[in-house]
Scaffold this motif. Structure first.
Motif: not given
Lengths: 294, 293
Positions: A93, A95-97, A178-181, A183, A186-187, A190, A196
């Motif tokens: 939660a 980590n959703k910015g 999580l921050r190591q994954i 970005h 995911y892009e 999706s 999700k």
């Protein structure tokens, strides 16, 4: 003196405190405790060699040992997965910015930092007493709560809740993971229309397995060693009716209440074997579920 | 770990409203969780300054009026005042911090920078001690300290810290020292500096973050420690704050919860203060090294 050995001497001088500790406080005592575990020793008379009798009694004829093992396993099996699950959910939660992340993170971390204090165990005892805050809250929704601390059926749950309450530090480690994954993974997912839910199970979870593994090992070992809260909540007895008799609490009683030092040393070695067994199993099974980048 | 590094959520074909609703939902959930987590602490704080009869009649964290009488009762609630326990804890914690930082950094410097025979062997053994639960060494150590007549003194709590027994901190410092450019020590060596001078004048000044992390965590761990004082300190005059609290629970604490809460709050204050002032250092310490608290 040759140059190399002069260098060695200098390095050993830096290591002198560590060597002193390593031999006098770690290696020596480890060997001594192995020896003591085969003796009967009450601190007054010299240790008497009794062979494997301590271990035999642990394995076959000690109801308190069995009780403490049950309590400890129950605690580990409940507290660790709940704590890690909670830590992961909150980390996801966060980590959703979202805005205010540093504040949330700090709030969730605070209990982790405070939790080991006797003060918190004292607070817990009062929160979960018959007329405590928890029962007052439950009464608002019409539930008549038991007297958690003094009811052997429920006392262990108060300690599980206390452990879960301290989910902050594994959460911080999850958050860092999580921050190591990257970005763009995911892009890409999706864009290809992955839901999700699918992204979580196919990307997040596999890439996070090394961190999950680390947290699970650290928290499991820590849970096996838990002592202070059970001691305070049960006033050192492990009661009511051995319901909070953690392994370490039993070991403490044998050593420092009854001064059965040989027996307590054997209990310590059994604990080491249990922890070593769990760690070994984790590392062996890790091959099948922990995903490492090659 | 700054705010700027956060990823923005992926927003599909302009569904801004849905993203907003989701974000609001998450905030509500997080706020709710925060409240539930902090409520016990706030309630304890409030209870310590409520009039005694209000503690269990009300769940509120707003006292009807502030009443600090519980602090006065608690401070001298045992036959020895809490001031003594605070002093004892402070002395032990400060001595442990000094010992740990000093002895661990010495060992870490040797492992990170010096060349000597058997280095890998000793390093591996040092890491091996990380795995050993303290219960194994507990009883022989107790017997050792008993035979040295150290029981009921602070020596069993403090002296081990001067022998680099916290292998975790050695490891932490080795990792940090390795990150310091070697050219710096080499330049110093050219100038004829001894390893001792390099350790003091080059390595230590450049390692303040890791030394601070080790110092703060050592302080907090020592301050919170209950087990070691429990077995080594029997005389109430040498009790630490944690033992003082425990003694308080066993005596008047059952009737006077206000006073017990007041003292509990005071015992937590130093840790909360460290948290407030060094939050970033602590959180980064956990995030990057996996410290378990």
């Amino acid at each position: 003196m040759s140059r190399a050995s002069a260098n060695d001497t200098r390095a050993y001088l830096f290591l002198l405190p560590w060597f002193a500790g390593f031999f006098c406080l770690t290696t020596g005592p480890t060997l001594a405790s192995l020896f003591l575990s085969f003796t009967s020793f009450d601190l007054i008379q010299a240790p008497r060699w009794i062979g494997a009798a301590n271990y035999v009694r642990i394995a076959t004829n000690d109801v308190s040992f069995i009780a403490s093992l049950k309590v400890t396993f129950f605690f580990v099996a409940f507290a660790v997965p709940l704590k890690l699950g909670f830590a992961l959910a909150v980390a996801m939660a966060l980590n959703k910015g979202i805005r205010g992340l540093p504040l949330y993170r700090a709030i969730f971390y605070l209990p982790s930092l405070l939790g080991a204090s006797v003060a918190i165990a004292v607070l817990w005892r009062k929160l979960f007493s018959g007329d405590g805050l928890v029962n007052k809250v439950l009464a608002l929704v019409g539930i008549h709560g038991p007297s958690w601390i003094s009811d052997p059926d429920y006392s262990i749950y108060t300690l599980v809740v206390l452990s879960v309450w301290q989910f902050g530090s594994p959460m911080i480690i999850f958050l860092a993971g999580l921050r190591q994954i990257p970005h763009d993974v995911y892009e890409a997912a999706s864009l290809e229309g992955a839901s999700k839910r699918r992204q979580f199970f196919k990307i997040t979870l596999p890439l996070l397995t090394p961190v999950i593994f680390f947290n699970a090992i650290v928290q499991t070992i820590d849970a096996f060693k838990a002592f202070t809260p059970a001691f305070i909540i049960s006033e050192g007895t492990g009661g009511p009716v051995r319901s909070t008799l953690f392994y370490t609490l039993y070991l403490y009683q044998e050593a420092f209440a009854y001064f059965r030092m040989g027996y307590a040393a054997a209990l310590a070695w059994v604990l080491v074997l249990i922890i070593a067994f769990f760690t070994a199993v984790s590392f062996i099974t890790a091959r099948y579920w922990v995903h490492y980048d090659d | 770990m700054t705010d700027g590094m956060h990823r923005r959520p992926i927003v599909g074909s302009g569904t801004v409203v849905r993203a907003r609703a989701l974000s609001l939902g998450i905030h509500l959930l997080l706020c709710g969780t925060s409240l539930v987590m902090l409520y016990p602490l706030l309630w304890m704080l409030a209870s310590s300054c409520k009039p005694e009869n209000e503690i269990f009649s009300s769940m509120s964290i707003w006292p009807s009026r502030l009443d600090f009488d519980a602090y006065v009762r608690g401070w001298s609630g045992l036959k020895i005042g809490f001031g003594r326990f605070f002093w004892n804890s402070l002395v032990i914690s400060v001595l442990c911090v000094i010992g740990n930082v000093l002895s661990c950094s010495l060992a870490a410097y040797a492992f990170a920078r010096l060349r000597f025979k058997g280095k890998n062997f000793w390093f591996a053994l040092m890491l091996g001690t990380l795995m050993l639960p303290y219960h194994v060494t507990l009883i022989p150590q107790y017997i050792l300290f008993l035979s040295l007549d150290w029981v009921d003194t602070i020596l069993p709590l403090v002296v081990p810290k001067y022998m680099a027994t916290d292998a975790f901190f050695i490891f932490l410092m080795v990792q940090f020292f390795r990150g310091i450019p070697r050219e710096l020590d080499e330049a110093a060596m050219m100038d004829g500096c001894s390893p001792w001078r390099i350790y003091r004048k080059v390595i230590l000044p450049l390692s303040l973050p890791v030394l601070a992390t080790a110092a703060i965590f050592t302080f907090i761990f020592t301050w919170d420690d209950f087990f070691a004082p429990l077995i080594y300190l029997n005389d109430i005059g040498s009790y630490t704050v944690q033992l003082g609290l425990r003694a308080f629970v066993d005596s008047s604490g059952k009737s006077d919860w206000g006073a017990l809460f007041a003292m509990s709050v005071l015992v937590l204050v130093p840790v909360v203060a460290f948290f407030l002032f060094f939050q970033r250092l602590l959180i980064e310490g956990v995030a990057t090294t996996g410290l378990k608290r």
